[in-house]
Design an enzyme around this catalytic site. Structure first.
Site, PDB file in Angstrom:
ATOM      1  N   ASP A   1       0.849  -1.194   0.000  1.00 32.50           N
ATOM      2  CA  ASP A   1       0.000   0.000   0.000  1.00 32.50           C
ATOM      3  C   ASP A   1       0.885   1.244   0.000  1.00 32.50           C
ATOM      4  OD1 ASP A   1      -3.226   0.487   0.913  1.00 32.50           O
ATOM      5  OD2 ASP A   1      -1.843   2.185   1.072  1.00 32.50           O
ATOM      6  N   ILE A   2       0.491   2.243  -0.756  1.00 35.27           N
ATOM      7  CA  ILE A   2       1.293   3.467  -0.882  1.00 35.27           C
ATOM      8  C   ILE A   2       1.253   4.309   0.396  1.00 35.27           C
ATOM      9  CG2 ILE A   2      -0.449   5.068  -1.819  1.00 35.27           C
ATOM     10  CD1 ILE A   2       1.620   5.766  -4.016  1.00 35.27           C
TER      11      ILE A   2
ATOM     12  N   ASN B   1     -12.950  -3.225   2.278  1.00 31.71           N
ATOM     13  CA  ASN B   1     -13.917  -2.146   2.394  1.00 31.71           C
ATOM     14  C   ASN B   1     -14.861  -2.239   1.207  1.00 31.71           C
ATOM     15  OD1 ASN B   1     -12.732  -1.001   4.724  1.00 31.71           O
ATOM     16  ND2 ASN B   1     -11.138  -0.068   3.466  1.00 31.71           N
TER      17      ASN B   1
ATOM     18  N   VAL C   1     -10.923   3.329  -3.490  1.00 29.53           N
ATOM     19  CA  VAL C   1     -10.595   2.848  -4.838  1.00 29.53           C
ATOM     20  C   VAL C   1     -11.646   1.809  -5.237  1.00 29.53           C
ATOM     21  CG1 VAL C   1      -8.896   1.712  -6.310  1.00 29.53           C
ATOM     22  CG2 VAL C   1      -8.122   3.259  -4.505  1.00 29.53           C
TER      23      VAL C   1
ATOM     24  N   HIS D   1     -10.335  -5.149  -3.839  1.00 26.95           N
ATOM     25  CA  HIS D   1      -9.036  -5.435  -3.236  1.00 26.95           C
ATOM     26  C   HIS D   1      -9.205  -5.823  -1.783  1.00 26.95           C
ATOM     27  CE1 HIS D   1      -9.873  -1.131  -2.637  1.00 26.95           C
ATOM     28  NE2 HIS D   1      -9.173  -1.228  -1.523  1.00 26.95           N
TER      29      HIS D   1
HETATM   30  P1  5GP Z   1      -9.798   1.400   0.191  1.00 30.49           P
HETATM   31  O1  5GP Z   1     -10.091   2.493   1.165  1.00 30.49           O
HETATM   32  O2  5GP Z   1     -10.367   1.672  -1.169  1.00 30.49           O
HETATM   33  O3  5GP Z   1     -10.143   0.030   0.720  1.00 30.49           O
HETATM   34  O4  5GP Z   1      -8.217   1.373   0.072  1.00 30.49           O
HETATM   35  C1  5GP Z   1      -7.504   1.803  -1.029  1.00 30.49           C
HETATM   36  C2  5GP Z   1      -6.038   1.722  -0.671  1.00 30.49           C
HETATM   37  O5  5GP Z   1      -5.283   1.882  -1.857  1.00 30.49           O
HETATM   38  C3  5GP Z   1      -5.571   2.788   0.307  1.00 30.49           C
HETATM   39  O6  5GP Z   1      -5.024   2.166   1.460  1.00 30.49           O
HETATM   40  C4  5GP Z   1      -4.530   3.583  -0.476  1.00 30.49           C
HETATM   41  O7  5GP Z   1      -3.429   3.977   0.313  1.00 30.49           O
HETATM   42  C5  5GP Z   1      -4.121   2.604  -1.562  1.00 30.49           C
HETATM   43  N1  5GP Z   1      -3.711   3.245  -2.798  1.00 30.49           N
HETATM   44  C6  5GP Z   1      -4.378   4.223  -3.473  1.00 30.49           C
HETATM   45  N2  5GP Z   1      -3.711   4.569  -4.599  1.00 30.49           N
HETATM   46  C7  5GP Z   1      -2.602   3.776  -4.628  1.00 30.49           C
HETATM   47  C8  5GP Z   1      -1.511   3.672  -5.553  1.00 30.49           C
HETATM   48  O8  5GP Z   1      -1.412   4.367  -6.572  1.00 30.49           O
HETATM   49  N3  5GP Z   1      -0.560   2.753  -5.256  1.00 30.49           N
HETATM   50  C9  5GP Z   1      -0.610   1.957  -4.140  1.00 30.49           C
HETATM   51  N4  5GP Z   1       0.378   1.080  -3.951  1.00 30.49           N
HETATM   52  N5  5GP Z   1      -1.632   2.029  -3.245  1.00 30.49           N
HETATM   53  C10 5GP Z   1      -2.600   2.939  -3.502  1.00 30.49           C
END
Ligand code: 5GP
Ligand code: ZN
Length: 115
Positions: free
Chosen positions: A32-33, A89, A98, A102
């Protein structure tokens, strides 16, 4: 169908770089970034499925493979003995930012119920 404005579709396509941990024909795993724990990686379907709620019966094997891969990678990262968390989520109220299916794996620190 890949979505042209989806960040995870772009990672799957190699258009955005990531710290890749594992990849096969149906999924990709990368760090995760914005890590919320010392170990925080994502297991992402290659197919663009917006949320878990959009998964269909034909995705059952994919979902199992994603979860089993997450467990194997968590073992390899050394967090399985102490324990770690898996999070999916699903939708806005859950904080999904996103809209591409995932699973999160979080480990390396104690977790409370909501964080
Ligand atoms: P969500 O809240 O949708 O379950 O989590 C999305 C996750 O994707 C977040 O923890 C966010 O930090 C990660 N994320 C968003 N954009 C990127 C990206 O470009 N690269 C990586 N490695 N992680 C990302
Ligand atoms: Zn996508």
């Amino acid at each position: 169908m890949p979505s042209s404005d989806c960040v995870f579709c772009k990672i799957v396509a190699g258009e955005i770089p990531c710290r890749k941990i594992f990849e096969n024909e149906s999924l990709i795993a990368f760090d995760d970034i914005t890590p919320m724990a010392p170990v925080h990686f994502l297991v992402v379907s290659k197919e663009h499925i917006a949320t878990l709620d959009d998964a269909e019966p034909r995705h059952t094997e994919l979902l199992g493979r994603m979860l089993a891969t997450l467990a194997r990678l968590a073992r390899e990262k050394g967090v399985a003995t102490e324990g770690y968390r898996q999070v999916i989520n699903c939708g806005k109220a859950a904080g999904q930012v996103v809209p591409h299916l995932h699973m999160h794996a979080l480990g390396g620190r104690p977790m409370r119920l909501m964080g």
